[in-house]
Design a protein around this motif. Structure first.
Motif, mmCIF file in Angstrom:
data_model
loop_
_atom_site.group_PDB
_atom_site.id
_atom_site.type_symbol
_atom_site.label_atom_id
_atom_site.label_comp_id
_atom_site.label_asym_id
_atom_site.label_seq_id
_atom_site.Cartn_x
_atom_site.Cartn_y
_atom_site.Cartn_z
ATOM 1 N N GLY A 108 0.403 16.434 -8.731
ATOM 2 C CA GLY A 108 1.346 15.396 -9.110
ATOM 3 C C GLY A 108 2.585 15.413 -8.232
ATOM 4 O O GLY A 108 3.237 16.445 -8.097
ATOM 5 N N VAL A 109 2.920 14.246 -7.659
ATOM 6 C CA VAL A 109 4.087 14.116 -6.781
ATOM 7 C C VAL A 109 4.791 12.798 -7.105
ATOM 8 O O VAL A 109 4.226 11.713 -6.876
ATOM 9 C CB VAL A 109 3.697 14.155 -5.285
ATOM 10 N N ASN A 110 5.986 12.870 -7.665
ATOM 11 C CA ASN A 110 6.793 11.671 -7.942
ATOM 12 C C ASN A 110 6.031 10.616 -8.741
ATOM 13 O O ASN A 110 6.046 9.425 -8.411
ATOM 14 C CB ASN A 110 7.323 11.060 -6.638
ATOM 15 N N GLY A 111 5.348 11.047 -9.787
ATOM 16 C CA GLY A 111 4.667 10.104 -10.662
ATOM 17 C C GLY A 111 3.333 9.614 -10.154
ATOM 18 O O GLY A 111 2.692 8.772 -10.800
ATOM 19 N N GLN A 112 2.879 10.132 -9.019
ATOM 20 C CA GLN A 112 1.563 9.769 -8.482
ATOM 21 C C GLN A 112 0.797 11.051 -8.136
ATOM 22 O O GLN A 112 1.298 12.160 -8.301
ATOM 23 C CB GLN A 112 1.729 8.885 -7.239
ATOM 24 N N TRP A 113 -0.440 10.845 -7.678
ATOM 25 C CA TRP A 113 -1.299 11.977 -7.323
ATOM 26 C C TRP A 113 -1.519 12.029 -5.814
ATOM 27 O O TRP A 113 -1.627 10.995 -5.158
ATOM 28 C CB TRP A 113 -2.664 11.865 -7.998
ATOM 29 N N ALA A 114 -1.621 13.266 -5.299
ATOM 30 C CA ALA A 114 -2.006 13.463 -3.899
ATOM 31 C C ALA A 114 -3.113 14.510 -3.854
ATOM 32 O O ALA A 114 -3.117 15.475 -4.637
ATOM 33 C CB ALA A 114 -0.819 13.932 -3.065
ATOM 34 N N GLU A 115 -4.070 14.305 -2.982
ATOM 35 C CA GLU A 115 -5.173 15.257 -2.858
ATOM 36 C C GLU A 115 -4.660 16.587 -2.314
ATOM 37 O O GLU A 115 -3.921 16.643 -1.332
ATOM 38 C CB GLU A 115 -6.258 14.717 -1.927
ATOM 39 N N LYS A 116 -5.095 17.683 -2.971
ATOM 40 C CA LYS A 116 -4.767 19.018 -2.490
ATOM 41 C C LYS A 116 -5.948 19.635 -1.737
ATOM 42 O O LYS A 116 -5.786 20.207 -0.666
ATOM 43 C CB LYS A 116 -4.352 19.916 -3.650
ATOM 44 N N CYS A 117 -7.160 19.506 -2.320
ATOM 45 C CA CYS A 117 -8.352 20.004 -1.640
ATOM 46 C C CYS A 117 -9.575 19.416 -2.330
ATOM 47 O O CYS A 117 -9.486 18.819 -3.407
ATOM 48 C CB CYS A 117 -8.411 21.537 -1.630
ATOM 49 N N ARG A 118 -10.734 19.600 -1.694
ATOM 50 C CA ARG A 118 -11.985 19.095 -2.265
ATOM 51 C C ARG A 118 -13.134 19.996 -1.858
ATOM 52 O O ARG A 118 -13.054 20.754 -0.889
ATOM 53 C CB ARG A 118 -12.260 17.670 -1.783
ATOM 54 N N SER A 119 -14.216 19.941 -2.618
ATOM 55 C CA SER A 119 -15.482 20.562 -2.224
ATOM 56 C C SER A 119 -16.594 19.591 -2.589
ATOM 57 O O SER A 119 -16.570 18.972 -3.656
ATOM 58 C CB SER A 119 -15.688 21.903 -2.931
ATOM 59 N N ILE A 120 -17.513 19.402 -1.677
ATOM 60 C CA ILE A 120 -18.607 18.434 -1.869
ATOM 61 C C ILE A 120 -19.900 19.197 -2.106
ATOM 62 O O ILE A 120 -20.238 20.086 -1.338
ATOM 63 C CB ILE A 120 -18.756 17.514 -0.638
#
Length: 676
Positions: A664-676
């Motif tokens: 969570g950043v300033n009321g929105q979301w940002a991707e931190k990491c992923r695994s497929i």
């Protein structure tokens, strides 16, 4: 026949050990005082050139007109007395040929006279009246017995005329020692090198104490308990080292107390197999053979170094496993044994190798152990140190029977301990490799536990009770029933942490977290029977990041719903729909009109089918890991409250088992990491 005069020492020395300068060499009849019964001496072997008696010395050598020279007596045997330039006695030998056979052990006492004093009492030595073993000097001049003084009794001398005030009287006497022996206190020693000072051999020899000095036999049959205890006790409050020389096999049938700050030192820097695992002839080595009913009780600062200790009655190789293992080899005495230690040793065949209760700062280093229980410390609240301890079936491995390599206890057991430090230790075949109960702030570095997967219910590392904040680095466990077992208090703040560890070849779970939170970072889980990590509690936080799983069954199995699992950048081994995959019993979100709604108290959530670009709800620094149960979910970016504003590549398409972690950043979301 003429006899060459040979000093009983390499050359004639003063009482300080320096060369005898200006000394007097008296030669006399055998078994008589050479000063009162002299014989003729000569400068040549033909006995034609008379020499004075006494002969004077220069630089330690007999002097003939200032030149070193040999001199001779006309008899086969003779007596000799050596005095320095002040007529102080250096030594006497009353029966001399080529080596001394009767020698005076000299004692001296100086007394300053009072006015008119006639009687003098000796307090530092006694003599035998009438045997000419006493010499008396008044202000440097020798007095004559009977004429100048009377030998009243063994400790009293009476002058025939009174002394003047301040007269200096030197009394010298001694006892004849037979058998070609010179007392060590009369033999000088000086170390090589600048600044060395003269000492005597007795003081030099007493720098160390050997059990042989007190009558130890070391044949493996005679009980040496009393001799070893006497050697230890002889050191007193100052402490020191008692040595067991190489080649001794000391039988100890009753308990020994190693007093404070005393080290019992054997001949080894380390002990192990003589050649390979099939050659374990420990009965042939220097050793302490300890009765199972006895123990070494250690006091404060006391310890054992360089010893092989095995149970009385053992024959190697042992062919019935741990059946007869009994007793305790080393015991720390509660309340009087802080700072005990065991170094560079081997302990075989006991129920407990090293046991202490209530001892602070114990140290065990470079010790090989084959006992039911290895190092067992209880109630140690001030940093126990356990370093380079190797617990392994040393005594049984040569029989080739796998079951005989199993040990039913713990290689290293710590209970009620603070800040323990365990480093570079290894266990094989133990029911518990490392067992921590109620242990806080442990630092476990490079610990390894190996065994056979056939040992039912065996565990490589167990952390239980009220253990908090324990940290494991570069540890590995292999071939156990369960590699790791954690059952600690339910708290999200005091986690058990594992970094760069490896859990391999477990017949059940590589790691089983029954209670208490854990962090796994950069660890490897492989060849596990039922799960890589199994989590069976709902209240604790688990941070699982940068790990690698390589197994044919579920890498992660969460039995009960736990909303506090963070999965970050893990490699789950390419699980697909055809296998079990991840079993995360986490809260299930709902997708409606491109919005995913998840509980506000979770950090992991399962995602149902459906596409979305909004996740409710967010706040600054909230982190959530989304686990996708289906393939084909499409996540895109948008704007507005709770929207996913930043994605790598602008989109994310799920597969079964994929994870996406958002921040969570300033009321929105940002991707931190992923695994497929």
């Amino acid at each position: 026949m003429p006899s060459s005069i040979i000093s009983p020492f390499p050359f004639f020395t003063d009482t300080t050990g320096a060369p005898l300068e200006g000394g007097y060499l008296y030669i006399g009849q055998s078994n008589l005082n050479p000063e009162t019964a002299p014989v003729n001496v000569f400068w040549d072997a033909a006995l034609t050139i008379p020499a004075p008696n006494p002969v004077r010395t220069v630089g330690g050598y007999p002097s003939r007109a200032g030149t070193a020279s040999r001199f001779y007596a006309a008899t086969d045997t003779y007596s000799i007395t050596v005095r320095n330039r002040n007529h102080v006695l250096v030594f006497s030998a009353f029966d001399q040929s080529d080596a001394p056979s009767s020698v005076f052990d000299i004692s001296t006492q100086v007394i300053t006279a009072t006015a008119g004093q006639l009687t003098f009492t000796l307090t530092t030595f006694t003599y035998l009246p009438g045997t000419d073993t006493l010499q008396v000097y008044r202000n440097g001049l020798r007095l004559t017995s009977v004429t100048d003084y009377i030998e009243t009794n063994s400790s009293t001398v009476t002058l025939t005329s009174p002394a003047a005030l301040g007269d200096q009287f030197l009394f010298q006497g001694g006892a004849v020692i037979t058998g070609d022996q010179v007392p060590g206190s009369s033999v000088s020693f000086i170390q090589a090198g600048t600044g060395a000072v003269t000492r005597n051999i007795q003081d030099k020899a007493r720098e160390s104490v050997s059990v042989l000095d007190f009558g130890a036999v070391g044949d493996g049959v005679t009980d040496d308990t009393a001799a070893i205890q006497a050697a230890i006790d002889s050191l007193g409050a100052a402490g020191g080292t008692v040595e067991i020389p190489n080649g001794m096999k000391c039988l100890v049938d009753t308990s020994i107390t190693i007093q404070s700050n005393v080290t019992l030192k054997g001949p080894f820097s380390s002990t192990g197999c003589q050649a390979n695992n099939g050659v374990i002839l420990y009965n042939q080595l220097s050793s302490i053979i300890l009765n199972s009913s006895a123990t070494f009780n250690l006091k404060g600062g006391a310890g054992i170094d360089g010893c092989l200790i095995y149970r009385k009655g053992m024959i190697f190789p042992v062919t019935n496993g741990e059946t007869n293992f009994a007793g305790t080899a080393v015991t720390g005495i509660d309340g009087v044994c802080d700072d005990m230690f065991v170094f560079n040793s081997m302990i075989l065949g006991f129920e407990y190798a090293i046991f202490s209760n209530g001892v602070q700062r114990p140290r065990v280093q470079n010790v090989n152990i084959d006992c039911k229980h290895g190092v067992h410390f209880v109630n140690c609240f001030d940093v126990p140190y356990i370093i380079e301890v190797h617990c392994w079936p040393f005594s049984t491995v040569a029989d080739g029977i796998a079951a005989n390599t199993h040990r039913s206890g713990s290689a290293i057991y710590l209970e009620n301990a603070d800040w323990p430090f365990v480093s570079n230790c290894f266990s094989y075949g133990y029911f518990r490799g490392l067992n921590l109960v109620n242990v806080d702030d442990a630092q476990i570095v490079n610990f390894s536990a190996d065994g056979t997967t056939t040992f039912a219910n065996s565990i490589g590392i167990a952390v239980t009770g009220n253990s908090l904040r324990d940290r494991f680095t570069n540890c590995q466990v292999s071939s156990q029933s369960t590699g790791l077992y954690v059952d600690t208090p339910d708290t999200s703040f005091y986690m058990t942490i594992f970094v760069n560890c490896r859990f391999s070849t477990s017949s059940s779970k590589a790691a089983y977290c029954n209670a208490g939170g854990c962090t796994f970072n950069s660890c490897i889980f492989e060849a596990y029977g039922s799960a890589g990590i199994e989590i069976d509690n709902t209240a604790n936080t688990f941070i699982i990041t940068n790990n690698t799983f390589n197994g044919s069954v579920s890498p992660l199995n969460v039995i009960n719903a736990n909303p506090n699992i963070q999965l970050i950048n893990n490699n789950f081994g390419g699980f697909t729909n055809s296998v079990v995959g991840l079993n995360l019993t986490a809260p299930l979100g709902t997708v409606v009109a491109n919005e995913l709604t998840i509980p506000t108290d979770c950090i992991v959530a399962n995602v149902p089918a459906g596409n979305f670009n909004v996740v409710k709800y967010t706040w600054n620094q909230r982190e959530i890991t989304l686990h996708f149960n289906n393939a084909g979910n499409v996540v895109t970016t948008t704007t507005g409250a709770h929207s996913i504003a930043r994605l790598s590549g602008g989109t994310f398409t799920s597969q079964v088992g994929s994870t996406l972690t958002l921040l969570g950043v300033n009321g929105q979301w940002a991707e931190k990491c992923r695994s497929i």
